[in-house]
Design a protein around this motif. Structure first.
Motif, PDB file in Angstrom:
ATOM      1  N   ARG A 199      -0.540  -4.841   2.666  1.00 16.09           N
ATOM      2  CA  ARG A 199       0.917  -4.742   2.711  1.00 16.09           C
ATOM      3  C   ARG A 199       1.571  -5.959   3.370  1.00 16.09           C
ATOM      4  O   ARG A 199       2.733  -6.273   3.091  1.00 16.09           O
ATOM      5  N   GLN A 227       5.078  -7.580  -2.069  1.00 22.35           N
ATOM      6  CA  GLN A 227       6.381  -7.045  -2.460  1.00 22.35           C
ATOM      7  C   GLN A 227       6.799  -7.451  -3.870  1.00 22.35           C
ATOM      8  O   GLN A 227       7.887  -7.092  -4.319  1.00 22.35           O
ATOM      9  N   GLU A 259      -9.024  -4.980   2.389  1.00 24.07           N
ATOM     10  CA  GLU A 259      -8.475  -4.177   3.479  1.00 24.07           C
ATOM     11  C   GLU A 259      -8.728  -4.841   4.838  1.00 24.07           C
ATOM     12  O   GLU A 259      -7.916  -4.735   5.760  1.00 24.07           O
ATOM     13  N   GLY A 311      -1.957   7.360  -4.195  1.00 27.97           N
ATOM     14  CA  GLY A 311      -0.672   7.498  -3.517  1.00 27.97           C
ATOM     15  C   GLY A 311      -0.440   6.366  -2.526  1.00 27.97           C
ATOM     16  O   GLY A 311      -1.067   5.307  -2.585  1.00 27.97           O
ATOM     17  N   GLU A 312       0.489   6.591  -1.630  1.00 34.08           N
ATOM     18  CA  GLU A 312       0.773   5.603  -0.594  1.00 34.08           C
ATOM     19  C   GLU A 312      -0.454   5.414   0.303  1.00 34.08           C
ATOM     20  O   GLU A 312      -1.078   6.369   0.723  1.00 34.08           O
ATOM     21  N   HIS A 313      -0.771   4.154   0.570  1.00 35.93           N
ATOM     22  CA  HIS A 313      -1.896   3.827   1.436  1.00 35.93           C
ATOM     23  C   HIS A 313      -1.358   3.020   2.613  1.00 35.93           C
ATOM     24  O   HIS A 313      -0.480   2.160   2.431  1.00 35.93           O
ATOM     25  N   PRO A 314      -1.828   3.257   3.825  1.00 39.41           N
ATOM     26  CA  PRO A 314      -1.264   2.553   4.987  1.00 39.41           C
ATOM     27  C   PRO A 314      -1.497   1.053   4.984  1.00 39.41           C
ATOM     28  O   PRO A 314      -0.767   0.308   5.644  1.00 39.41           O
ATOM     29  N   VAL A 337      -2.000  -2.240  -1.238  1.00 40.24           N
ATOM     30  CA  VAL A 337      -0.935  -2.207  -2.240  1.00 40.24           C
ATOM     31  C   VAL A 337      -1.512  -2.681  -3.568  1.00 40.24           C
ATOM     32  O   VAL A 337      -2.350  -3.591  -3.599  1.00 40.24           O
ATOM     33  N   SER A 338      -1.048  -2.063  -4.666  1.00 42.22           N
ATOM     34  CA  SER A 338      -1.398  -2.508  -6.017  1.00 42.22           C
ATOM     35  C   SER A 338      -0.194  -3.213  -6.637  1.00 42.22           C
ATOM     36  O   SER A 338       0.913  -2.671  -6.629  1.00 42.22           O
ATOM     37  N   ARG A 396      -4.766   7.506 -12.555  1.00 44.73           N
ATOM     38  CA  ARG A 396      -3.693   6.617 -12.151  1.00 44.73           C
ATOM     39  C   ARG A 396      -3.869   5.306 -12.900  1.00 44.73           C
ATOM     40  O   ARG A 396      -4.920   4.685 -12.845  1.00 44.73           O
TER      41      ARG A 396
END
Length: 321
Positions: free
Chosen positions: A196, A202, A257, A273-276, A279-280, A319
């Motif tokens: 992230r 972004q 990671e 879902g959301e991962h801390p 990001v994809s 997904r």
């Protein structure tokens, strides 16, 4: 399968010239042992599959052959094969055992007590985030059925299915053995895996050329994914080599990671879902797609428990970013 010492009427179920036209009582454990030897191709593998000792398995086969007064297997020091009578006997045994399993699995209060083994082979990119959801749901329905997951390369998954080591597999299309067939489940695209806090995190999309300008991790030449990408990205200019090569996609994601760089991975390999941390980001110019599907041995009917697992694989949402 749990022990079922129920009698079967040979005259009604085994109406073949090779079998005596008399009523014989069979223990279903003996029939289970017979099918296990056929599936595994050896007494040792069959004994491990149904979790009994090899001498106990041999006694079950001998008991069955004595009761029928026929020889079902040709046994040498190197291999076990069915006799002509054994080949005629096999489909009748499979029908009896499968019919019983289907009936029992259709009774909700009995299905939860069903015992047995199911083996699925899958490429690591499907094993890391997708398969745990499937396994969790299967375990809720059939808590006493033991699942074995073979997470391996596409070639190894294909071999496991072709040899009968796995009931079926989840992999991507490619060079498949003649003994297996492929059924498409979805087309998925490759995405950029990054943290992230990475400069590309972004973005709405990233070109492959842009991704290669950053420190990146890739799979080595033994990977089926590497072959697919090399074919698809012939026109993409790569300015610098990767900082690290791995054998499996899941290892790449772990390195991403940890902050070592970015990686280009199939979308199914990323968290749904959301991962801390992760990001994809969709990769473009070009869009690279991969076909993911079920692989099964040609001509083989899956046992009921494996069919239930296959059903869950089909029904679990994939997904695809």
């Amino acid at each position: 399968m749990a022990p079922h010492p129920l009698p079967y009427d040979n005259a009604r179920h085994l109406d073949h010239p090779g079998f005596p036209a008399v009523i014989i009582n069979f223990d279903l454990n003996d029939l289970q042992a017979f099918r296990a030897v056929v599936d595994k191709g050896s007494f040792r593998g069959a004994a491990e599959a149904i979790r009994i000792s090899q001498p106990a398995l041999s006694r079950r086969i001998e008991k069955l052959e004595t009761a029928l007064d026929v020889k079902l297997f040709e046994r040498t020091t190197r291999r076990v094969s069915l006799t002509m009578v054994g080949r005629a006997f096999l489909p009748k045994v499979e029908r009896m055992l499968d019919d019983l399993d289907v009936a029992l699995m259709g009774i909700s209060n009995v299905a939860s007590t069903r015992m047995g083994n199911v083996t699925i082979a899958c490429v690591p990119s499907t094993a890391y985030y997708f398969m745990p959801h499937v396994i969790s749901e299967f375990h809720k329905l059939y808590p006493k059925i033991r699942l074995r997951v073979l997470d391996a390369s596409a070639g190894e998954v294909c071999h496991a299915v072709a040899s009968g080591e796995a009931d079926f597999g989840v992999s991507f299309s490619g060079s498949l053995a003649d003994e297996v067939e492929f059924e498409l489940l979805l087309q998925e695209r490759y995405v950029l895996a990054c943290r992230r806090d990475h400069p590309l995190a972004q973005r709405d999309s990233v070109t492959w050329a842009e991704a290669y300008e950053h420190d990146y991790i890739t799979v080595d030449k033994t990977s089926g994914n590497r072959f697919l990408l090399d074919q698809a990205l012939r026109g993409v200019r790569v300015k610098k080599p990767s900082i690290c090569e791995t054998h499996h996609v899941t290892t790449m994601i772990g390195l991403v990671e940890a902050g070592l760089g970015v990686a280009m991975v199939p979308s199914i390999a990323m968290p749904a879902g959301e991962h801390p941390i992760l990001v994809s980001v969709p990769l473009v110019e070009p869009h690279v797609m991969r076909n993911v599907g079920l692989i099964k041995r040609r001509g083989r009917t899956l046992p009921p428990a494996a069919l239930e697992l296959e059903r869950l694989v089909r029904e679990m949402p994939f997904r695809s970013a």
